[in-house]
Design an enzyme around this catalytic site. Structure first.
Site, PDB file in Angstrom:
ATOM      1  N   SER A 106      54.517  43.009  36.684  1.00 43.55           N
ATOM      2  CA  SER A 106      54.771  42.828  38.088  1.00 43.55           C
ATOM      3  C   SER A 106      56.253  42.923  38.113  1.00 43.55           C
ATOM      4  CB  SER A 106      54.524  41.419  38.573  1.00 43.55           C
ATOM      5  OG  SER A 106      54.690  41.223  40.097  1.00 43.55           O
ATOM      6  N   ASP A 113      45.240  46.075  43.434  1.00 43.56           N
ATOM      7  CA  ASP A 113      46.415  45.267  43.793  1.00 43.56           C
ATOM      8  C   ASP A 113      46.758  45.232  45.156  1.00 43.56           C
ATOM      9  OD1 ASP A 113      48.840  43.814  43.504  1.00 43.56           O
ATOM     10  OD2 ASP A 113      49.165  44.754  41.624  1.00 43.56           O
ATOM     11  N   HIS A 154      46.000  42.347  40.782  1.00 38.01           N
ATOM     12  CA  HIS A 154      47.526  42.112  40.221  1.00 38.01           C
ATOM     13  C   HIS A 154      47.463  41.234  38.908  1.00 38.01           C
ATOM     14  CE1 HIS A 154      51.812  41.975  41.183  1.00 38.01           C
ATOM     15  NE2 HIS A 154      51.920  40.888  40.627  1.00 38.01           N
TER      16      HIS A 154
END
Length: 659
Positions: free
Chosen positions: A488, A575, A607
């Site tokens: 991320s 995602d 994600h």
């Protein structure tokens, strides 16, 4: 294997037994235990045919547990009891798209239902109360994808009644009768405004219609305070509001605000860190204890009764623990005890006698694994900021060797002390591992978190560079064998670091990391609308010429031609936070510049990787990648692992065996 890696293999620490990936990254044997409000049932998560599901047992006979759900794909990862008889609620999405529905299972009959069967929504349990036992309060964005309305959800019938129609609020605080008492809103400049209901503090909930009482401005947290300050909860009779409050200080204190008199009383504070993790009295909902977390988490008592609990836990050697459940009468708690060398043990704690009963070990397969300790270290950045960090070294490591810089996501999150499967995995493969709470990490006060504003790819990256230089000076890291790995925001840090400092890292691994800040801001999930002001203030404002220029300058995709070392990218196709296009753009830019890249795509993930078979394939490729360019060890990927995974090798880069 690179020349540097080949020349350095003799300096890697003596080899302990290889810990199988499945033991570190597979499903736990049991996890997330809880006790029903009436104390009659225990529940936990455990696999059914390799997929996590909810199991339930009589509280007095855990050995009689049986699964009450039958998810066959992504698994169930959280759930909660209700006060409406033997019902459990749990969220489910589709292939990682984070459009969660609220599902219900009757633990007696086994009947499962989707209680929010609407297209394209995100729903979550917001509150439950023993005073209105037949329902829970949920938040759902069915009416407007950008904002969450509050509904009473009646468990038996599935009926939904609108309680609060939300047009521009970020969050709400409700009392024990589900009266919506406080609202918050983030203004464009980042100020957090608080509103109170005008003259309607003591009106019982009316489930037949949404509240029509207007909101009245109350007080606010300035933009810098709003990053760490917010309302927490009301006490049981609704006469006091508890706050996480950094006004007139740097770190957020626990504050009690008397609603009748306006008296504001500081209950606890710590100059080093923000406070959190409040435990309340079952009858009054007044705090009895709170947590602080600088280098390690610690509980502190506000009442003699909770001090007795802490003393008892200490006698059993439990210093790192957290509560996951308690009975309605507060006679029994379920807690998890952890350490850096153990992933977690679940206990039943009986408050009347002080008895502590072991329920289960989360990952018993690791009981005899060659795990290694984690060490908290504080590193000083070039401008004087103290960076709380965590170092794990291979068993019997001596002198400088390969280092993996493991960067956390968010960036509004933090690294912490305790069992960390990636630290153990990497150390077992022969690498020292360093995780750094760079500026913008949360938990260290408002000055620390706001020091990261407009510093993506600059001072936030400087902090990581300073940490690597510290590890080199300390004789921990060989400067020619440092990798950067992150997920991320951590993935963004990988891309930013490898474009800004192309010779610093021997290789990098980016998992679901944004490459283009302009497109990232343009495609964040609709339900993040209420926090857009903070995102813009932290990254840059695309509505202004200067802000747009900054976003483009700090976007690694526009500097892809500078990458000089091997890069592995992994992405979930569904995602909603960092969309597949972020990775696609970076891969396309690298190919345009003739730079090889390895790109893994998972069509049934979002994600991160929820399915164990997908985690196994990713970690297998990642450790082979690191072994090639740093010289560590790797557990070979089996044909079964490859076939069971949905992994698509879009680009093989230099890892031709993947093609």
């Amino acid at each position: 294997m690179s020349e540097a890696a080949s020349n350095a293999t003799s300096h890697i620490a003596p080899n302990p037994a290889l810990i199988p990936r499945a033991q570190l990254f597979g499903n736990p044997e049991k996890a997330l235990p809880s006790i029903s409000p009436d104390g009659r049932h225990l529940a936990w998560l455990a696999p059914v045919d390799g997929v996590l599901n909810i199991w339930v047992a009589p509280a007095g006979a855990p050995g009689q547990a049986a699964p009450v759900t039958r998810d066959t794909k992504r698994g169930i990862h959280s759930y909660s009891w209700t006060f409406a008889g033997p019902h459990l609620l749990y969220p489910r999405d589709a292939d990682g798209n984070e459009r969660y529905h609220i599902h219900c299972v009757n633990v007696t009959t086994g009947v499962e239902r989707d209680l929010t069967p609407f297209e394209g929504i995100f729903a979550a349990v917001y509150a439950r109360s023993h005073l209105v036992r037949d329902r829970v309060l949920i938040a759902m964005n069915r009416r407007d994808p950008k904002y969450f309305d509050l509904y009473a959800l009646f468990i038996e019938s599935g009926e939904l009644q609108l309680i609060e129609q939300n047009t521009n609020m970020a969050s709400f605080i409700v009392d024990e009768r589900f009266n919506v008492r406080v609202a918050t809103r983030l203004d464009a400049d980042g100020t957090l405004q608080l509103f109170e209901r005008d003259g309607h503090h003591d009106v019982d909930v009316d489930v037949d219609k949404a509240s029509a009482a207007p909101w009245k401005p109350w007080f606010s947290f300035a933009p810098e305070d709003a990053r760490v300050s917010h309302p927490l909860f009301l006490n049981r009779d609704g006469t006091a509001l508890f706050l996480s409050d950094s006004r007139a200080r740097d770190t957020a204190a626990l504050v009690r605000l008397d609603l009748a008199t306006g008296e504001r009383r500081v209950l606890a504070e710590d100059a080093r860190c923000d406070l959190g993790g409040v435990i309340v009295d079952k009858d009054t909902r007044e705090p009895i204890g709170y947590g602080s977390y600088y280098t390690q988490h610690a509980w502190h008592a506000l009442t003699p009764g909770f001090q007795t609990d802490l003393d008892r836990f200490a006698q059993h050697g439990l210093s790192e623990w957290h509560m996951v459940s308690r009975t309605e009468d507060d006679s029994v708690w379920v807690i998890i005890g952890k350490s850096a060398l153990a992933p977690g043990k679940a206990y039943l704690y009986r408050r009347d006698t002080g008895a502590l009963e072991l329920l289960f070990d989360t990952r018993p397969d690791l009981a005899h694994a060659p795990l290694v300790p984690m060490q908290p270290v504080t590193i000083r950045a070039r401008d004087g900021l103290e960076l709380v960090s965590y170092l794990t070294r291979p068993a019997q490591a001596e002198g400088a060797g390969p280092l993996v810089l493991l960067v956390h996501g968010g960036p509004w999150g933090r690294d912490g002390f305790g069992f960390h499967p990636e630290h153990q995995w990497l150390a077992n493969r022969g690498y020292s591992v360093l995780s750094v709470n760079f500026r913008a990490s949360t938990g260290f006060g408002k000055r620390f978190v706001t020091a990261g504003d407009l510093e993506w790819g600059r001072r936030m990256d400087d902090d990581l560079l300073d940490a690597v230089e510290w590890a080199v000076r300390e004789g921990i890291a060989d400067p020619g064998r440092v990798a950067i790995v992150g997920t991320s925001y951590g993935g963004y840090a990988v891309l930013a670091g490898m474009t800004r400092n192309p010779q610093r890292y021997a290789c990098g691994i980016d998992v679901v990391g944004p490459s283009n800040l302009e497109t990232l801001l343009a495609t964040v999930p609709s339900w993040w609308e209420s926090m857009r002001a903070q995102l813009v203030n932290a990254m840059g404002n695309p509505a202004t010429e200067a802000g747009l220029a900054l976003l483009r300058e700090r976007s690694p995709v526009h500097q892809a031609n500078r990458i000089a070392r091997p890069l592995l990218i992994a992405q979930g196709a569904n995602d909603p936070r960092v969309r597949q296009d972020e990775s696609d753009q970076m891969v396309a830019a690298m190919k345009h510049n003739g730079i090889p890249v390895t790109y893994l795509l998972y069509p049934d993930e979002g994600h991160g990787f929820a399915r164990p078979v997908n985690r196994f394939s990713y970690y297998a490729v990642a450790e082979a990648f690191l072994a090639r360019y740093l010289g560590g060890r790797a557990e070979p990927m089996t044909a079964a692992e490859r076939q069971a995974s949905s992994m698509q090798v879009v680009e093989a880069g230099d890892m031709h065996e993947l093609a």
